[in-house]
Design a protein around this motif. Structure first.
Motif, mmCIF file in Angstrom:
data_model
loop_
_atom_site.group_PDB
_atom_site.id
_atom_site.type_symbol
_atom_site.label_atom_id
_atom_site.label_comp_id
_atom_site.label_asym_id
_atom_site.label_seq_id
_atom_site.Cartn_x
_atom_site.Cartn_y
_atom_site.Cartn_z
ATOM 1 N N TRP A 165 42.212 37.584 -22.416
ATOM 2 C CA TRP A 165 41.590 36.506 -21.659
ATOM 3 C C TRP A 165 42.152 35.176 -22.128
ATOM 4 C CZ3 TRP A 165 38.140 37.100 -17.711
ATOM 5 C CH2 TRP A 165 37.601 38.362 -17.534
ATOM 6 N N PHE A 166 42.323 34.242 -21.203
ATOM 7 C CA PHE A 166 42.822 32.911 -21.519
ATOM 8 C C PHE A 166 41.968 31.880 -20.798
ATOM 9 C CE2 PHE A 166 46.269 35.870 -22.014
ATOM 10 C CZ PHE A 166 46.821 35.497 -23.224
ATOM 11 N N GLN A 167 41.971 30.673 -21.320
ATOM 12 C CA GLN A 167 41.176 29.599 -20.726
ATOM 13 C C GLN A 167 41.663 29.287 -19.318
ATOM 14 O OE1 GLN A 167 41.123 26.000 -23.002
ATOM 15 N NE2 GLN A 167 39.342 25.194 -21.934
ATOM 16 N N SER A 168 42.992 29.317 -19.132
ATOM 17 C CA SER A 168 43.582 29.049 -17.823
ATOM 18 C C SER A 168 45.002 29.594 -17.823
ATOM 19 C CB SER A 168 43.610 27.542 -17.542
ATOM 20 O OG SER A 168 44.483 26.905 -18.469
ATOM 21 N N SER A 169 45.634 29.550 -16.676
ATOM 22 C CA SER A 169 47.029 29.969 -16.582
ATOM 23 C C SER A 169 47.924 29.036 -17.408
ATOM 24 C CB SER A 169 47.484 29.977 -15.118
ATOM 25 O OG SER A 169 48.797 30.454 -15.014
ATOM 26 N N ASP A 170 47.614 27.732 -17.377
ATOM 27 C CA ASP A 170 48.379 26.772 -18.187
ATOM 28 C C ASP A 170 48.205 27.054 -19.682
ATOM 29 O OD1 ASP A 170 49.368 25.454 -15.968
ATOM 30 O OD2 ASP A 170 47.763 23.939 -15.963
ATOM 31 N N ALA A 171 46.996 27.401 -20.088
ATOM 32 C CA ALA A 171 46.747 27.717 -21.501
ATOM 33 C C ALA A 171 47.576 28.923 -21.920
ATOM 34 C CB ALA A 171 45.266 27.981 -21.735
ATOM 35 N N PHE A 172 47.656 29.950 -21.049
ATOM 36 C CA PHE A 172 48.497 31.110 -21.343
ATOM 37 C C PHE A 172 49.944 30.678 -21.525
ATOM 38 C CE2 PHE A 172 51.586 34.131 -19.630
ATOM 39 C CZ PHE A 172 51.452 35.166 -20.532
ATOM 40 N N ASP A 173 50.461 29.871 -20.595
ATOM 41 C CA ASP A 173 51.853 29.426 -20.676
ATOM 42 C C ASP A 173 52.138 28.666 -21.970
ATOM 43 O OD1 ASP A 173 52.391 30.598 -18.206
ATOM 44 O OD2 ASP A 173 52.021 28.737 -17.094
ATOM 45 N N LYS A 174 51.214 27.786 -22.379
ATOM 46 C CA LYS A 174 51.394 27.013 -23.616
ATOM 47 C C LYS A 174 51.376 27.919 -24.841
ATOM 48 C CE LYS A 174 49.532 22.686 -21.828
ATOM 49 N NZ LYS A 174 48.401 21.753 -21.839
ATOM 50 N N LEU A 175 50.424 28.851 -24.885
ATOM 51 C CA LEU A 175 50.345 29.775 -26.016
ATOM 52 C C LEU A 175 51.571 30.673 -26.084
ATOM 53 C CD1 LEU A 175 46.575 30.762 -25.813
ATOM 54 C CD2 LEU A 175 47.678 29.485 -27.663
ATOM 55 N N LEU A 176 52.040 31.127 -24.928
ATOM 56 C CA LEU A 176 53.228 31.977 -24.885
ATOM 57 C C LEU A 176 54.445 31.213 -25.385
ATOM 58 C CD1 LEU A 176 54.308 34.775 -23.988
ATOM 59 C CD2 LEU A 176 54.854 33.724 -21.785
ATOM 60 N N ALA A 177 54.614 29.971 -24.933
ATOM 61 C CA ALA A 177 55.757 29.148 -25.357
ATOM 62 C C ALA A 177 55.713 28.861 -26.852
ATOM 63 C CB ALA A 177 55.777 27.836 -24.574
ATOM 64 N N ALA A 178 54.524 28.760 -27.420
ATOM 65 C CA ALA A 178 54.382 28.486 -28.853
ATOM 66 C C ALA A 178 54.489 29.760 -29.695
ATOM 67 C CB ALA A 178 53.043 27.800 -29.121
ATOM 68 N N GLY A 179 54.641 30.914 -29.050
ATOM 69 C CA GLY A 179 54.763 32.172 -29.780
ATOM 70 C C GLY A 179 53.444 32.723 -30.294
ATOM 71 N N HIS A 180 52.330 32.312 -29.670
ATOM 72 C CA HIS A 180 51.018 32.740 -30.121
ATOM 73 C C HIS A 180 50.443 33.904 -29.321
ATOM 74 C CE1 HIS A 180 50.647 29.544 -33.015
ATOM 75 N NE2 HIS A 180 50.951 28.657 -32.091
ATOM 76 N N VAL A 181 51.207 34.448 -28.387
ATOM 77 C CA VAL A 181 50.774 35.626 -27.641
ATOM 78 C C VAL A 181 51.642 36.780 -28.121
ATOM 79 C CG1 VAL A 181 50.479 36.684 -25.371
ATOM 80 C CG2 VAL A 181 50.145 34.220 -25.642
ATOM 81 N N ALA A 182 51.006 37.791 -28.717
ATOM 82 C CA ALA A 182 51.739 38.913 -29.286
ATOM 83 C C ALA A 182 51.173 40.230 -28.767
ATOM 84 C CB ALA A 182 51.659 38.876 -30.811
ATOM 85 N N CYS A 183 52.032 41.234 -28.726
ATOM 86 C CA CYS A 183 51.631 42.569 -28.286
ATOM 87 C C CYS A 183 50.560 43.116 -29.221
ATOM 88 C CB CYS A 183 52.845 43.495 -28.273
ATOM 89 S SG CYS A 183 52.439 45.210 -27.874
#
Length: 148
Positions: free
Chosen positions: A17-35
């Protein structure tokens, strides 16, 4: 909040779950979304079906999870292994709740009959058990039989 089905470069599927689609994109770009299975940060959104709520008058059919009574079936081998471990622990051990440290120490000292137990202990209680040579091991799941 928004729910995304995700997959990593190794082909593992998981969701979050993410706060928003933009929040997902920011976290992904920062390397904070992991398998959730292998820890890879090479993650992308998986193809998802939209969740459309039926009208209030329509009876929504229950989802077929393939397992009786479960909310969802395991999505990976790791989830299936954890579910099997939990099933074996609950079938073969006695749940002692918050009395785990006291019970484990009594069994170790010979004051109680030797038997497999599981429950909860505060970190300082678990540390004291380990320091005293009482064989304990943390479980990778929370007990399902919590009592208030």
């Amino acid at each position: 909040m928004i729910h995304f089905d995700l997959k990593c470069a190794e082909g593992h599927s998981f969701d979050s779950w993410f706060q928003s689609s933009d929040a997902f994109d920011k976290l992904l770009a920062a390397g904070h979304v992991a398998c959730a299975v292998c820890g890879s940060t090479n993650v992308e959104k998986a193809l998802m079906a939209p969740r459309v709520r039926p009208s209030r008058d329509a009876a929504a059919p229950a989802p077929d999870t393939g397992t009786k009574g479960a909310l969802s079936a395991p999505k990976s081998e790791a989830e299936a292994a954890l579910a099997e471990l939990r099933r074996k622990v609950e079938a073969n051990a006695t749940y002692v709740g918050g009395n785990f440290a006291k019970e484990a120490r009594a069994i170790h000292d010979g004051d109680q009959p030797d038997r497999p137990i599981y429950g909860e202990a505060k970190p300082e209680e678990a540390r004291a058990l380990i320091e005293d040579g009482v064989p304990v091991l943390p479980l990778p799941f929370t007990p399902g039989r919590k009592t208030n």
